[in-house]
Design a protein around this motif. Structure first.
Motif, mmCIF file in Angstrom:
data_model
loop_
_atom_site.group_PDB
_atom_site.id
_atom_site.type_symbol
_atom_site.label_atom_id
_atom_site.label_comp_id
_atom_site.label_asym_id
_atom_site.label_seq_id
_atom_site.Cartn_x
_atom_site.Cartn_y
_atom_site.Cartn_z
ATOM 1 N N UNK A 6 -0.545 -1.207 8.024
ATOM 2 C CA UNK A 6 0.144 0.007 8.495
ATOM 3 C C UNK A 6 -0.762 1.222 8.345
ATOM 4 N N UNK A 54 7.042 4.514 1.477
ATOM 5 C CA UNK A 54 8.288 3.859 1.028
ATOM 6 C C UNK A 54 8.157 2.340 1.046
ATOM 7 N N UNK A 55 7.512 1.823 2.088
ATOM 8 C CA UNK A 55 7.290 0.369 2.133
ATOM 9 C C UNK A 55 6.473 -0.102 0.940
ATOM 10 N N UNK A 56 5.458 0.674 0.561
ATOM 11 C CA UNK A 56 4.636 0.278 -0.584
ATOM 12 C C UNK A 56 5.494 0.163 -1.840
ATOM 13 N N UNK A 87 6.942 6.400 5.908
ATOM 14 C CA UNK A 87 7.431 5.025 5.995
ATOM 15 C C UNK A 87 6.503 4.077 5.233
ATOM 16 N N UNK A 88 5.195 4.301 5.369
ATOM 17 C CA UNK A 88 4.221 3.460 4.662
ATOM 18 C C UNK A 88 4.389 3.614 3.153
ATOM 19 N N UNK A 98 8.925 -0.265 -1.922
ATOM 20 C CA UNK A 98 9.969 -1.284 -1.791
ATOM 21 C C UNK A 98 9.391 -2.699 -1.749
ATOM 22 N N UNK A 99 8.125 -2.828 -1.329
ATOM 23 C CA UNK A 99 7.476 -4.147 -1.316
ATOM 24 C C UNK A 99 7.022 -4.584 -2.704
ATOM 25 N N UNK A 145 7.506 -6.050 -6.018
ATOM 26 C CA UNK A 145 8.610 -6.868 -6.564
ATOM 27 C C UNK A 145 9.328 -6.192 -7.741
ATOM 28 N N UNK A 150 8.792 3.693 12.779
ATOM 29 C CA UNK A 150 8.926 2.888 11.563
ATOM 30 C C UNK A 150 9.045 1.405 11.913
ATOM 31 N N UNK A 159 11.631 7.585 -2.929
ATOM 32 C CA UNK A 159 12.220 6.975 -1.740
ATOM 33 C C UNK A 159 13.268 7.872 -1.096
ATOM 34 N N UNK A 186 0.306 3.423 -4.783
ATOM 35 C CA UNK A 186 -0.220 3.371 -3.408
ATOM 36 C C UNK A 186 0.418 4.470 -2.565
ATOM 37 N N UNK A 243 1.194 -3.417 4.174
ATOM 38 C CA UNK A 243 1.027 -1.981 3.930
ATOM 39 C C UNK A 243 -0.383 -1.539 4.337
ATOM 40 N N UNK A 270 -2.814 -4.846 -5.530
ATOM 41 C CA UNK A 270 -1.655 -4.554 -6.384
ATOM 42 C C UNK A 270 -0.510 -5.525 -6.141
ATOM 43 N N UNK A 294 10.369 -3.338 -7.865
ATOM 44 C CA UNK A 294 11.407 -2.422 -7.365
ATOM 45 C C UNK A 294 12.792 -3.065 -7.510
ATOM 46 N N UNK A 328 3.092 0.215 -9.338
ATOM 47 C CA UNK A 328 1.936 -0.091 -8.477
ATOM 48 C C UNK A 328 2.216 0.381 -7.057
#
Lengths: 407, 407
Positions: free
Chosen positions: A252, B222-224, B219-220, B226-227, B229, A290, B310, B249, A249, A227, B231, B245
């Motif tokens: 993680x 949220x990272x998915x 955390x994972x 925020x990572x 693009x 985190x 988030x 995830x 990700x 993705x 977003x 996308x």
């Protein structure tokens, strides 16, 4: 505080010493389960100990998803293979293959895989990114990296590659094949594919078929990579972009599944990063766990090719001895096995739980095959196969000694 | 095959019937833990049953991460709030808020939360995307959606908003606050923040502080997001792109944690999508569970705002009664609680395990407070709080009857 007498990078007592990864090009193509063939195939490998004149003391060590050929000893040279340029070498830290091997505590003089007795061979698996042919290698048909055109490989394909590689070294029989996780799958696959060439297998924290939740985690990890727009359908080599965020990700997710919930409690608890209160932020880590996960992701993406992650993850979800070799029956799949089998599992491993090894034990026992199954009570989850060296060592040494080879 | 006599969309016996989500603007600002205030604040809500003349039969139902105000009955109108335009209404399926409520099996005449006795109020939580003010709402200071400037909220902020909302309705006391997961956190927070206004709380599949592995999963997720693009730092509204996308995830991760490994075994096993062999593909789902996860992700991203994910995920990881109210001691945090407490947990729930509820029980019992804790043996993991309606019902009905309100 005790001052250590040796710096941490010095090999421990019982080390195989300084080593270097070598490379070998297979003389012929490798036929794959998907119907395609792969040629040329290069294999990165290391060896430890001395091959006996009768060539009967060889142990093949197989690595897991993120490992490489550098299993033991101290290496000072980074892996100089072609794959290092393919997906942005500027993102990598140059430490690939350096330092102590990933199973250094298990391989060496007097260790579990005793190099005073055995000639231990370790290869980077097919599809890898650490010297063995993989998706970042050059496709001879195009002169470009394979990328999306790399064939979808299986654990059996990895094993056939290892078989072809050992033949070039003049090795026709193995005293043992050993590995943890995906490495254990390769050991099982060896016993099924080449029953008359394997005296014993050591299958650690592994399974005959990953359970559905494990299939789910792997699917999520692959989705995170695919993705990421930087994945570009798999053809990101040379574009200056790579799906590092997505692979972060994925890593993680993997990392949390490799550990147990109680281990995370013990190590991190709910401790905050700063002082004793939160800072009301969405974008920055607040809890130590985190921050730890982000660090794990950042360091992993510097040394690993996302496409190798995809192909290897797919191979380990496909792996299913009963489906592939037994028409749905694990017992039938294992009917031809001649190797003595040692299974080790860890009580807190929920990704490759003891129950999976138990199923292999039950099937082999029902067939009257020699099998030993040990569950080690340990709290660290799947990672125990890399951490619990001291407790695995006597079990493995005794098992190998009973085989009589390498004496 | 038995032909059902009623179409599936018809309310079951005991339904509250047709309902519609309503909206209320709070008269004053909400003061937040982070130090900021939020104004204006709109609250989306539904009510079921009849408010008693003494106004002493009110039950507040609080939803979990992905819920909304439509908890019971049959709704035919989609949620018409401003948030639906903010992040690409073309991506949404128009079914938000439609159909049966998310806890319809629990709320209605003769059900666990019996609308023949109680006046049940359900709101969309602060930070939501289903009618209550959240990151997709218009910031009066700019005339644009808040996006990245939405304040980082807490469970206590959600509860203060609910408190202010109920005051507008003229409701000063609650016979009960009830909820599962994040909804249960709100119930606990009510009992701590407003001890003299809550007669009882029903805390289901919840905790006083999410364990570190749960913090990691969030955390994972949220990272998915925020990572991704798309977003764009949180300011994607009106750009024609949204981090769907990444949120897909995130949803997959959540979904696997909401279920138990045995439940996945039972439901999917390792069944393949097509025939009895793999197709050697990286990009397409091969296993039924892979396809299921992708479907879950696809349908979720059509109805949910990634920024709400988030902010809500962050709030539920922050939630920690001992840290926030007890100087590290859960017992001290609960010292002022006056509400009778019912805790329900499910044996297979590994995200909000029974041990977490047990810690709340132990602390309340040590303080001499009235508390009841029931563990229901059920195989579906955290999702049990939505699925095991029949077994929760008698426990909750008896507990509420003992309270004497709403008679």
């Amino acid at each position: 505080m005790i001052t250590p007498k040796v710096p941490p990078s010095t090999p421990r007592a019982g080390s195989v010493g300084r080593v270097e990864t070598r490379y070998l090009d297979l003389p012929g193509p490798v036929r794959l389960d998907c119907g395609r063939t792969l040629h040329p195939v290069r294999v990165a490998y290391e060896t430890y100990g001395t091959l006996s004149p009768a060539r009967d003391n060889v142990i093949l060590v197989c690595h897991a998803l993120s490992g490489d050929a550098h299993a033991a000893g101290l290496s000072t040279a980074p892996v100089p293979d072609s794959t290092r340029d393919g997906f942005g070498a500027e993102d990598r830290d140059g430490t690939a293959g350096k330092g102590l091997g990933w199973w250094d505590g298990m391989i060496g003089p007097g260790k579990a895989f005793d190099t005073d007795r055995f000639f231990v061979v370790s290869t980077n698996l097919l599809g890898g990114c650490r010297g063995t042919t993989g998706p970042s290698s050059t496709d001879p048909a195009t002169g470009e990296p394979y990328g999306s055109d790399f064939p979808v490989i299986t654990v059996a394909d990895m094993v056939r590659t290892e078989r072809a590689f050992l033949s070039v070294l003049g090795i026709e029989r193995l005293a043992a094949v050993a590995g943890g996780s995906l490495g254990g799958m390769q050991a099982l696959q060896w016993a099924v594919l080449f029953p008359d060439q394997v005296d014993s297998i050591v299958v650690i924290a592994s399974t005959h078929a990953l359970h559905p939740q494990g299939v789910a985690w792997n699917a999520i990890a692959r989705n995170a990579i695919m993705d990421d727009p930087a994945w570009q359908g798999g053809d990101y080599y040379g574009t200056g972009r790579a799906p590092l965020a997505g692979m972060g990700v994925a890593r993680m997710v993997g990392h949390v599944t490799y550990l147990s919930a109680p281990a995370l409690d013990d190590r991190f608890g709910r401790r905050l990063q700063f002082a004793d209160d939160v800072r009301y932020t969405i974008t920055e880590p607040e809890f130590e766990i985190e921050s730890y996960l982000r660090h794990q992701a950042d360091s992993f993406v510097k040394r690993f090719d996302p496409n190798t992650y995809l192909f290897t993850s797919r191979a380990l979800t496909y792996f299913d001895l009963a489906r592939q070799h037994g028409g749905g029956s694990l017992e039938r799949a294992l009917e031809g096995v001649a190797a003595r089998t040692l299974l080790i599992a860890f009580s807190s491993d929920w990704l490759y739980p003891p129950s999976a090894s138990k199923e292999v034990e039950d099937a082999l026992r029902a067939l009257g095959k020699p099998v030993e199954f040990q569950v080690i009570e340990a709290p660290y989850g799947h990672d125990c196969f890399l951490l619990e060296e001291a407790r695995q060592t006597p079990i493995i040494r005794r098992f190998l000694a009973e085989g009589g080879a390498g004496g």
